[in-house]
Design an enzyme around this catalytic site. Structure first.
Site, PDB file in Angstrom:
ATOM      1  N   HIS A  23       1.074   4.545  -0.432  1.00  0.00           N
ATOM      2  CA  HIS A  23       1.660   5.883  -0.543  1.00  0.00           C
ATOM      3  C   HIS A  23       2.516   6.172   0.682  1.00  0.00           C
ATOM      4  CE1 HIS A  23      -1.936   6.680   1.831  1.00  0.00           C
ATOM      5  NE2 HIS A  23      -1.534   7.911   2.096  1.00  0.00           N
TER       6      HIS A  23
ATOM      7  N   HIS B 284       2.727   8.339   3.173  1.00  0.00           N
ATOM      8  CA  HIS B 284       2.367   8.942   4.472  1.00  0.00           C
ATOM      9  C   HIS B 284       2.689   8.004   5.640  1.00  0.00           C
ATOM     10  CE1 HIS B 284      -0.595  11.916   2.391  1.00  0.00           C
ATOM     11  NE2 HIS B 284       0.653  12.353   2.404  1.00  0.00           N
TER      12      HIS B 284
ATOM     13  N   ASP C 138       1.297   7.292   8.349  1.00  0.00           N
ATOM     14  CA  ASP C 138       0.251   6.434   8.913  1.00  0.00           C
ATOM     15  C   ASP C 138      -0.075   5.261   7.984  1.00  0.00           C
ATOM     16  OD1 ASP C 138      -0.887   8.311   7.144  1.00  0.00           O
ATOM     17  OD2 ASP C 138      -2.863   8.092   8.060  1.00  0.00           O
ATOM     18  N   HIS C 139       0.743   5.067   6.961  1.00  0.00           N
ATOM     19  CA  HIS C 139       0.654   3.873   6.105  1.00  0.00           C
ATOM     20  C   HIS C 139       1.980   3.122   6.054  1.00  0.00           C
ATOM     21  CE1 HIS C 139      -3.350   4.919   4.414  1.00  0.00           C
ATOM     22  NE2 HIS C 139      -2.974   6.068   4.957  1.00  0.00           N
TER      23      HIS C 139
ATOM     24  N   HIS D  92      -4.435  12.025  -4.088  1.00  0.00           N
ATOM     25  CA  HIS D  92      -4.128  12.229  -2.660  1.00  0.00           C
ATOM     26  C   HIS D  92      -2.639  12.569  -2.541  1.00  0.00           C
ATOM     27  CE1 HIS D  92      -4.283  11.675   1.648  1.00  0.00           C
ATOM     28  NE2 HIS D  92      -3.361  10.732   1.598  1.00  0.00           N
TER      29      HIS D  92
ATOM     30  N   ASP E   3      -5.479   5.721   0.522  1.00  0.00           N
ATOM     31  CA  ASP E   3      -6.260   6.929   0.793  1.00  0.00           C
ATOM     32  C   ASP E   3      -6.839   7.536  -0.492  1.00  0.00           C
ATOM     33  OD1 ASP E   3      -5.591   6.564   3.403  1.00  0.00           O
ATOM     34  OD2 ASP E   3      -4.339   8.356   3.595  1.00  0.00           O
TER      35      ASP E   3
ATOM     36  N   HIS F 173      -8.607   3.867   5.665  1.00  0.00           N
ATOM     37  CA  HIS F 173      -9.099   4.490   6.906  1.00  0.00           C
ATOM     38  C   HIS F 173     -10.561   4.154   7.128  1.00  0.00           C
ATOM     39  CE1 HIS F 173      -5.800   7.275   8.052  1.00  0.00           C
ATOM     40  NE2 HIS F 173      -5.545   7.314   6.748  1.00  0.00           N
TER      41      HIS F 173
HETATM   42 FE   LIG Z   1      -2.532   9.514   3.270  1.00  0.00          FE
END
Ligand SMILES: [Fe+2]
Length: 256
Positions: free
Chosen positions: A54, A56, A58-59, A110, A134, A172
């Site tokens: 996805h 975001h 942090d990915h 998410h 996530d 995570h």
């Molecule tokens: Fe996320």
């Protein structure tokens, strides 16, 4: 070396390298390019492919840099929000990377466009592998950000319907707090107590809390147990449907 290399990043993110033949690897959700480049170097691997679950940051934070430095192909959903994507995937797409097949499973909840990636075992000596981003975490699930509880719950159930022995690699490391949360709802659940002890032991020994298995998640992930009488009783929602129970659990976890 194992075929999956777990690379911790940004405190609680997991990036994964998957070696699909002797010299070549793909990376899943590479948020930090230097961590990935170091690991490729250490294991003598060439990066050919990136899989994104996805959009975001942090990915996806390391994607552009890795693409520039390795020339790898970037695969994922939602080109509008992830412009570096070369090949857009959607539900039920099957990717052929080297000799392996990777199945794309759409898991909105998410985010609207989240996907997970599943590799069925090609022979009985190999593991089935699932990358969940996530959506499904070890002992938990992602926050519901762009969809409703029903959509997220349906996505989790799709993942839970995969074979019991599938290895689950999530995005995570929230494992410890997920099981601590579960015990606040169900303090006497022996399976959850035991799993929490295992997780603590793994952390003490310096190991990773991934992978889990689909069987472990079905048995001890409180969100996947939203339809059980035990959870409904614990929440004092004896007559509620599974989705309402799930939404209540998620609401409580958001403020845990
Ligand atoms: Fe996320």
């Amino acid at each position: 070396m194992e075929s999956v290399v777990t690379i911790p990043a940004f405190g609680d993110n997991f990036i994964y390298l998957y070696r699909y033949d002797k010299n070549n690897a793909l990376a899943v959700d590479p948020c930090d390019s230097s961590a990935v480049l170091n690991s490729l170097n250490e294991h003598n691997l060439k990066l050919t492919t990136i899989l994104i679950t996805h959009h975001h940051w942090d990915h996806t934070g390391g994607v552009s840099d890795l693409k520039k430095k390795t020339g790898c192909e970037v695969i994922g959903p939602d080109k509008r929000r992830i412009p570096a994507i070369d090949r857009v995937v959607d539900d039920k797409h099957v990717l052929a990377i080297g000799n392996i097949e990777i199945h794309v499973i759409a898991t909105p909840g998410h985010t609207k466009t989240s996907v997970c990636y599943y590799i069925p075992a090609s022979n009985e000596n190999e593991h089935k592998i699932l990358w969940t981003g996530d959506t499904l975490f070890a002992g938990g699930c992602g926050r519901i950000m762009e969809c409703n509880a029903q959509t997220m719950f349906d996505s989790l159930l799709r993942l839970a319907s995969l074979p019991d022995d599938t290895l689950v690699y999530c995005g995570h490391d929230y494992t410890l707090e997920n099981y601590e949360f579960a015990l606040t709802i169900e303090p006497d659940n022996k399976a959850v107590q035991q799993r929490l002890q295992e997780i603590k032991q793994t952390i003490r020994a310096g190991g990773f809390t991934v992978p889990s298995t689909i069987l472990q998640e079905k048995a001890t992930n409180i969100f996947l147990r939203s339809d059980t009488n035990e959870i409904k009783t614990a929440l004092k929602m004896p007559d509620a449907g599974a989705v309402d129970v799930f939404a209540e659990l998620r609401r409580r976890k958001d403020i845990f």
